[in-house]
Design an enzyme around this catalytic site. Structure first.
Site, mmCIF file in Angstrom:
data_model
loop_
_atom_site.group_PDB
_atom_site.id
_atom_site.type_symbol
_atom_site.label_atom_id
_atom_site.label_comp_id
_atom_site.label_asym_id
_atom_site.label_seq_id
_atom_site.Cartn_x
_atom_site.Cartn_y
_atom_site.Cartn_z
ATOM 1 N N LYS A 147 57.323 48.714 24.495
ATOM 2 C CA LYS A 147 58.109 48.370 25.681
ATOM 3 C C LYS A 147 59.533 47.988 25.299
ATOM 4 O O LYS A 147 59.757 47.258 24.341
ATOM 5 C CB LYS A 147 57.421 47.225 26.429
ATOM 6 C CG LYS A 147 56.042 47.601 26.963
ATOM 7 C CD LYS A 147 55.336 46.445 27.632
ATOM 8 C CE LYS A 147 54.913 45.386 26.655
ATOM 9 N NZ LYS A 147 54.021 44.367 27.251
ATOM 10 N N THR B 112 60.304 37.105 35.535
ATOM 11 C CA THR B 112 59.539 38.136 34.832
ATOM 12 C C THR B 112 58.240 37.594 34.237
ATOM 13 O O THR B 112 57.643 38.217 33.358
ATOM 14 C CB THR B 112 60.383 38.742 33.705
ATOM 15 O OG1 THR B 112 60.805 37.686 32.807
ATOM 16 C CG2 THR B 112 61.615 39.443 34.266
ATOM 17 N N GLY C 90 54.676 37.185 33.451
ATOM 18 C CA GLY C 90 53.492 38.012 33.642
ATOM 19 C C GLY C 90 53.733 39.501 33.691
ATOM 20 O O GLY C 90 52.836 40.264 34.049
ATOM 21 N N THR C 91 54.926 39.960 33.304
ATOM 22 C CA THR C 91 55.203 41.402 33.382
ATOM 23 C C THR C 91 54.310 42.202 32.434
ATOM 24 O O THR C 91 53.835 43.284 32.786
ATOM 25 C CB THR C 91 56.681 41.701 33.065
ATOM 26 O OG1 THR C 91 57.047 41.019 31.864
ATOM 27 C CG2 THR C 91 57.592 41.246 34.184
ATOM 28 N N GLY C 92 54.091 41.685 31.223
ATOM 29 C CA GLY C 92 53.248 42.404 30.275
ATOM 30 C C GLY C 92 51.808 42.504 30.736
ATOM 31 O O GLY C 92 51.173 43.559 30.623
ATOM 32 N N CYS C 93 51.293 41.395 31.279
ATOM 33 C CA CYS C 93 49.926 41.392 31.822
ATOM 34 C C CYS C 93 49.806 42.407 32.950
ATOM 35 O O CYS C 93 48.826 43.164 33.033
ATOM 36 C CB CYS C 93 49.575 40.004 32.363
ATOM 37 S SG CYS C 93 49.807 38.644 31.207
#
Length: 268
Positions: A173, A204, A206-209
């Site tokens: 990412k 942002t 929790g964007t990865g989750c």
């Protein structure tokens, strides 16, 4: 209806972890199930406490799901210790789980370290080799590839190195001041770029989750890996663009931006 299991930590403020995963899965049209690796006391400003599940109880949660409602995909998020990672890998191998997406969470959005050094080694040796896809951000990819990433070319090199070392596809990412919101998928020896305009939104958490859960949801529905990533990026972009603003720190996304049924209506 397709079913997806998330194996991750709980976020008491609801923006990341299990809570973000379940919201994302519901909005992406699948039935969400969970096995909780840890309880966290956290909000948009930071993590103030972590209480892990025992390996035995985590195994019971995973067994309970697979023995009754077999998932079509599995998303793995925050796992803080080597014992828990071994437990997850053991149970998923035992059930020959499909469509495993590993989000190698090492540091929270607020900067708190969420995984110890021993756990990183076991993540590499036990979990990545059974994964369909790993979704590291730049700092995580640097750890997994054991190299510094300062450019788009470095992202390609790191993703290729991780993929060849562990035998899984890799979504490296962008962000972290590198390449805006462009992400690099390395799969089957090919590099595929997913362009994305950076959305001016500081919230942002929790964007990865959210991204990894959306990818797992799409894989469970039969989309191939490239299309699953494309659809997941579109979902997270719109969740960011909705500009939900909650909390005193880096707030959560608006996971329900597309929720328009009568049961979502507010009182007049």
């Amino acid at each position: 209806m397709k079913k997806v299991l998330t194996i991750a930590g709980s976020d008491s403020s609801g923006g990341a972890g299990i809570q973000a995963d379940i919201k994302t899965m519901i909005m992406n049209g699948v039935y969400a199930m969970s096995a909780i690796t840890a309880l966290t006391a956290q909000n948009t400003t930071g993590v103030t406490g972590i209480m892990e599940s025992t390996p035995e109880f985590l195994a019971k949660q995973i067994d309970a799901v697979f023995d009754d409602i077999r998932p079509d995909a599995v998303k793995i998020g925050m796992v803080a210790s080597s014992e828990l990672i071994r437990t997850i890998a053991d149970r998923l191998r035992a059930y020959d789980a499909d469509n495993i997406v590993v989000d190698p969470v090492m540091v929270s959005t607020s900067g708190a370290r969420l995984i110890d050094e021993d756990a990183v080694a076991v993540l590499k040796s036990e979990l990545l080799p059974i994964a369909t896809l790993a979704t590291p951000n730049i700092p995580e990819a640097e750890v997994l590839a054991d190299m510094k990433i300062t450019s788009s070319e470095d992202m390609v090199k790191a993703a290729e190195k991780i993929s060849r070392t562990y035998g899984c596809s890799v979504l490296c990412k962008g962000g972290h001041s590198i390449n805006d919101a462009n992400d690099l998928l390395y799969t089957d020896g090919q590099s595929i770029w997913f362009k994305g305009a950076r959305i001016d939104n500081p919230n942002t958490h929790g964007t990865g989750c959210t991204l990894s859960s959306a990818i797992a949801s799409n894989l469970s529905k039969g989309f191939d890996l490239e299309e699953s990533v494309e659809r997941a990026k579109d979902y997270i972009s719109q969740a960011l663009a909705s500009r939900l603003d909650l909390g005193k720190g880096s707030g959560p996304l608006d996971h329900s931006f597309d929720l328009g049924g009568k049961f979502a209506e507010e009182a007049e």
